[in-house]
Design an enzyme around this catalytic site. Structure first.
Site, PDB file in Angstrom:
ATOM      1  N   ASP A 239       0.814  -1.209   0.000  1.00  0.00           N
ATOM      2  CA  ASP A 239       0.000   0.000   0.000  1.00  0.00           C
ATOM      3  C   ASP A 239       0.855   1.270   0.000  1.00  0.00           C
ATOM      4  O   ASP A 239       1.875   1.330   0.666  1.00  0.00           O
ATOM      5  CB  ASP A 239      -0.859  -0.042   1.273  1.00  0.00           C
ATOM      6  CG  ASP A 239      -1.811   1.112   1.390  1.00  0.00           C
ATOM      7  OD1 ASP A 239      -2.745   1.183   0.586  1.00  0.00           O
ATOM      8  OD2 ASP A 239      -1.635   1.931   2.316  1.00  0.00           O
ATOM      9  N   GLU A 312       1.616  -0.529  -5.025  1.00  0.00           N
ATOM     10  CA  GLU A 312       0.709   0.564  -5.352  1.00  0.00           C
ATOM     11  C   GLU A 312       1.504   1.859  -5.504  1.00  0.00           C
ATOM     12  O   GLU A 312       2.087   2.360  -4.557  1.00  0.00           O
ATOM     13  CB  GLU A 312      -0.350   0.782  -4.266  1.00  0.00           C
ATOM     14  CG  GLU A 312      -1.370   1.819  -4.720  1.00  0.00           C
ATOM     15  CD  GLU A 312      -2.134   2.523  -3.603  1.00  0.00           C
ATOM     16  OE1 GLU A 312      -3.292   2.884  -3.839  1.00  0.00           O
ATOM     17  OE2 GLU A 312      -1.583   2.727  -2.505  1.00  0.00           O
TER      18      GLU A 312
END
Ligand code: GLC
Ligand code: MG
Length: 595
Positions: A239, A312
Site C-alpha cells: 500500500d 501501489e
C-alpha cells in the site's frame, strides 16, 4: 505524481498536451517479444477482494473472512489465479482497515486467525492463491508501537516521525514543522499533548507515518512479511509505497516547505502543494528491493512457489519503473500499471488513449520484466462507470489479451457500476473531512458498495437487515445469479476470457502487436509460431464503422473465427468473418482466432 494530482483538472490539461505531442507520430505499431518459461504470476489474473463488501456470513451487514471462504468456489469458477484481499487486520476502521492497530491479528468483525487459516486451506484445495495487503507507510494511532512511541519507550521513541515544530517569530506561537498536507485534507502534522511534539501523518490524523530511517521499523515490517508468509500467503499488495520516505531535515533540523502547485485554490486539498519532499524519494526504491529479498530468501529456505510483490504507486513512469529492479537486483514483481485508470479518466476512452496507455507502460518497462494491466480498485470509480457499461467487455478483453498479468477489482466481471452515496451515507474519511458541497469529488464509497450476488434482498450479500453501505441501484440485473443463468452476459464473457488465457499458449507466450486502426478502432494481435494467433478488435467510437483488418496485418487469413464477443454484439460465436470489410457497431469488441 500524487494520487490526488491525478484527479485534478490542471493535470488533465497537462496530460492532454503530452498526448497530442505523442500522437503526432502515432498509429505506429509496437512489438514486444516474450519468453516461453513463465512463473505463475507472469500470466496471472489477480482479483481484488474488498473484504468489507464481498460477502457477509454472520448477518451484521459487514463482509467477513467466512463470507470469502464460502465464495472461493466462485473465484475458482471465474478462472482467476489469485485473490488479493484489502486489509483484514485489527483496526479501528478510521480508513476501513488501512489504519492497522495489530499487524499480526485479524479484525474481529472479519473473523479470527483460525478463520483465516481455514480460508487459506480451502483456497489451497481449490488451487487459488491468496495475497494480503501490506500497509507499510503507517499504523493506527491505537497501535501499541505508537502508544509506546508517545511515551518515548526504549526502542520505540523513533518509530514515527516526531518534531518540535517551529516558533512563529511574530506571534511567539508554536506551529507545525512544515506546510505539508495530508491526503485526507488539512495539515500532515498533528500535535501530541503527551509527548509535546508533532507527528507526521500523510493520511488521516489516526494514521501516523512510520519512520523508515529507524532500523527497528525496517526490521519490524520485515517480520510482518515473514509472519504472513508463514501462514501460507502467496505475496503482498504493498500500500501507498511512494510515501514511505520523506526528505531528511536540514542541518538545523528543519523540514522544507512544499511549493504551491497552482493546481487548486483549495488550501486543504493535498494538490494545493507539490509533493517533492513527501513522495518518490530514492530510499523508497531500495526498501522494496529489500522486501523482495525477504520473499526470495523465504522461498530459498522453505521451498514452495514464489510469492509476489505488487506495488501501489501512482508515480510517473521514470520512478515507477525502478520498482521492477535493475540489471543487478530484483524488485517488485509487478508495480501496478494504472494507466488504463489514470490516463483514460482524464482524457476519455478512445482508441488513441488506449494505445497511449499501453505505450506508456511497454516503452518504459525495463527489458525482461512482466507488464500488468489494472482496470480498477477500491479507490477509483468502478470501471463500468468510468468507461461506460457499453465498454466494460472491451476493457475486460483488452487486459486479458495483452501480455502479462491482469488485475480485476471485484464486480468488474459483472459490470457493476458505482453506488449513489449521499453526504449522510458517506463514511470515507477523505469525504467526511470535506463538506456536503464538495464531498463527491473525494468519496470512495461509490466503488465500495456491497458485491451483488443475487437479485434478492440485499443482493444476497448478507442475511441481515442492513448493509454497511447502501447497495448500488443496478443489483437486480447486474449480479452473479442473473448473469450466470444468461447465455451471454458480462460474466460469461469474463469466464471465456480467463479460459482462453489458460488454454492459449499464444496469449501466455506470444508476441504482441497493436495499433489504432482508424479513429475509433483499436486492434491487438498476439502470435506465436506454430500456434493460432489471437486478434482483438474494439470500436470505442459512438457510431458503426467498417474496417479492413488486413491493413493492420497483411499476413492474416481472409476470414477469422469468432471466439468471444461483447454483450450487445449481434455476431455469432464460432462463425468465420471476412476481415476485409468487418463491420463493428459502437461499443462492439471481438476476439478472433486465426483457426
Ligand atoms: C492506499 C489505499 C487507500 C488508503 C491509503 C492509505 O492508497 O489504497 O485505500 O486510504 O492507501 O492507506
Ligand atoms: Mg459479517
Amino acid at each position: 505524481m500524487t494520487l490526488a494530482l491525478l484527479r485534478s483538472k490542471a493535470f488533465t490539461t497537462l496530460l492532454s498536451l503530452v498526448l497530442l505531442v505523442d500522437l503526432g507520430q502515432a498509429i505506429q505499431e509496437t512489438t514486444t517479444t516474450a519468453s516461453t518459461s513463465k512463473d505463475w504470476w507472469e500470466t496471472a489474473q489477480f482479483y481484488q477482494i474488498y473484504p468489507r463488501s464481498f460477502k457477509d456470513s454472520d448477518g451484521d451487514g459487514i463482509g467477513d473472512l467466512n463470507g470469502i471462504t464460502s465464495k472461493l468456489e466462485y473465484l475458482k469458477d471465474l478462472g482467476v489465479t489469485a485473490a488479493w484481499l484489502s486489509p483484514i487486520f485489527t483496526s479501528p476502521m478510521v480508513d476501513f482497515g488501512y489504519d492497522i492497530s495489530d499487524f499480526f491479528d485479524i479484525q474481529p468483525e472479519y473473523g479470527t486467525l483460525d478463520d483465516f487459516r481455514n480460508l487459506i486451506k480451502k483456497a489451497n484445495e481449490l488451487g487459488l492463491k491468496i495475497i494480503l495487503d501490506f500497509v507499510p507507510n503507517h499504523s493506527s494511532d491505537e497501535n501499541d508501537w505508537f502508544k509506546k512511541s508517545v511515551k518515548r519507550e526504549k526502542g520505540y521513541a523513533d518509530y514515527y516521525i516526531w518534531h518540535d515544530g517551529k516558533v512563529n517569530a511574530t506571534t511567539g506561537k508554536r506551529e507545525p514543522p512544515s506546510n505539508w498536507l495530508q491526503y485526507f485534507r488539512g495539515s500532515a502534522w498533528q500535535w501530541n499533548e503527551e509527548r509535546q511534539q508533532y507527528y507526521l501523518h500523510q493520511f488521516a490524523v489516526q494514521q501516523p507515518d512510520l519512520n523508515y530511517r529507524s532500523p527497528d521499523v525496517v526490521a519490524q515490517m520485515k517480520r510482518v512479511l515473514r509472519y504472513w508468509l508463514n501462514e501460507g500467503v502467496a505475496g503482498f499488495r504493498c500500500d501507498t509505497v511512494p510515501t514511505l520516505f520523506e526528505v531528511q531535515p536540514d542541518a538545523d533540523g528543519q523540514y522544507p516547505d512544499e511549493a504551491i502547485s497552482g493546481i487548486t485554490q483549495d488550501p486543504d486539498d493535498r494538490n494545493f502543494l507539490t509533493a517533492k519532499y513527501v513522495e518518490d524519494q530514492p530510499e523508497t526504491i531500495d526498501m522494496v528491493y529489500q522486501w523482495r529479498t525477504v520473499l526470495d530468501d523465504y522461498q530459498r529456505i522453505y521451498g514452495g512457489n514464489s510469492s509476489v510483490l505488487l506495488i501501489e504507486t501512482y508515480s510517473p513512469a521514470w520512478y515507477t519503473m525502478q520498482f521492477y529492479g535493475n540489471r543487478s537486483v530484483n524488485g517488485a514483481h509487478l508495480p501496478f500499471n494504472f494507466n488504463f485508470i489514470s490516463v483514460i479518466e482524464k482524457n476519455g476512452l478512445s482508441a488513441k488513449t488506449v494505445q497511449y496507455s499501453i505505450d506508456l507502460w511497454l516503452q518504459n518497462m525495463p527489458a525482461g520484466r512482466t507488464p500488468n494491466w489494472v482496470l480498477g480498485n477500491h479507490d477509483r470509480r468502478r470501471a463500468a462507470s468510468r468507461y461506460g457499461l457499453k465498454h466494460i467487455d472491451a476493457m475486460n478483453m483488452l487486459v486479458m489479451i495483452l501480455p502479462g498479468a491482469s488485475v480485476t477489482y471485484q464486480g468488474e466481471e459483472l459490470g457493476m457500476t458505482d453506488g449513489e452515496i449521499s453526504w449522510e451515507d458517506t463514511v470515507d474519511p477523505w469525504a467526511c473531512n470535506s463538506n456536503p458541497n464538495i464531498f463527491e469529488q473525494y468519496t470512495r464509497d461509490p466503488e465500495r458498495t456491497p458485491f451483488q450476488w443475487t437479485s434478492g434482498t440485499n443482493a444476497g450479500f448478507t442475511q441481515g437487515p442492513t448493509t454497511w453501505l447502501p447497495l448500488a441501484a443496478d443489483y437486480k440485473t447486474i449480479n452473479v445469479e442473473t448473469e450466470s443463468a444468461a447465455d451471454h452476459s458480462h460474466l460469461t464473457i469474463y469466464k471465456s476470457l480467463t479460459a482462453l488465457r489458460r488454454s492459449s499458449k499464444t496469449l501466455q507466450n506470444g508476441n504482441t502487436r497493436y495499433k489504432v486502426l482508424s479513429e475509433d478502432v483499436f486492434v491487438v494481435k498476439r502470435s506465436l509460431s506454430g500456434a493460432a494467433s489471437i486478434i482483438y478488435v474494439s470500436n470505442f467510437g459512438s457510431s458503426t464503422v467498417t474496417v479492413n483488418l488486413t491493413e493492420f496485418d497483411k499476413t492474416l487469413p481472409a476470414s477469422l473465427g469468432l471466439l468471444i464477443r461483447s454483450l450487445d454484439s449481434k455476431k455469432t460465436d464460432g462463425v468465420k468473418y471476412a476481415i476485409g470489410q468487418l463491420e463493428l457497431e459502437s461499443g462492439e469488441a471481438l476476439v478472433f482466432s486465426t483457426e
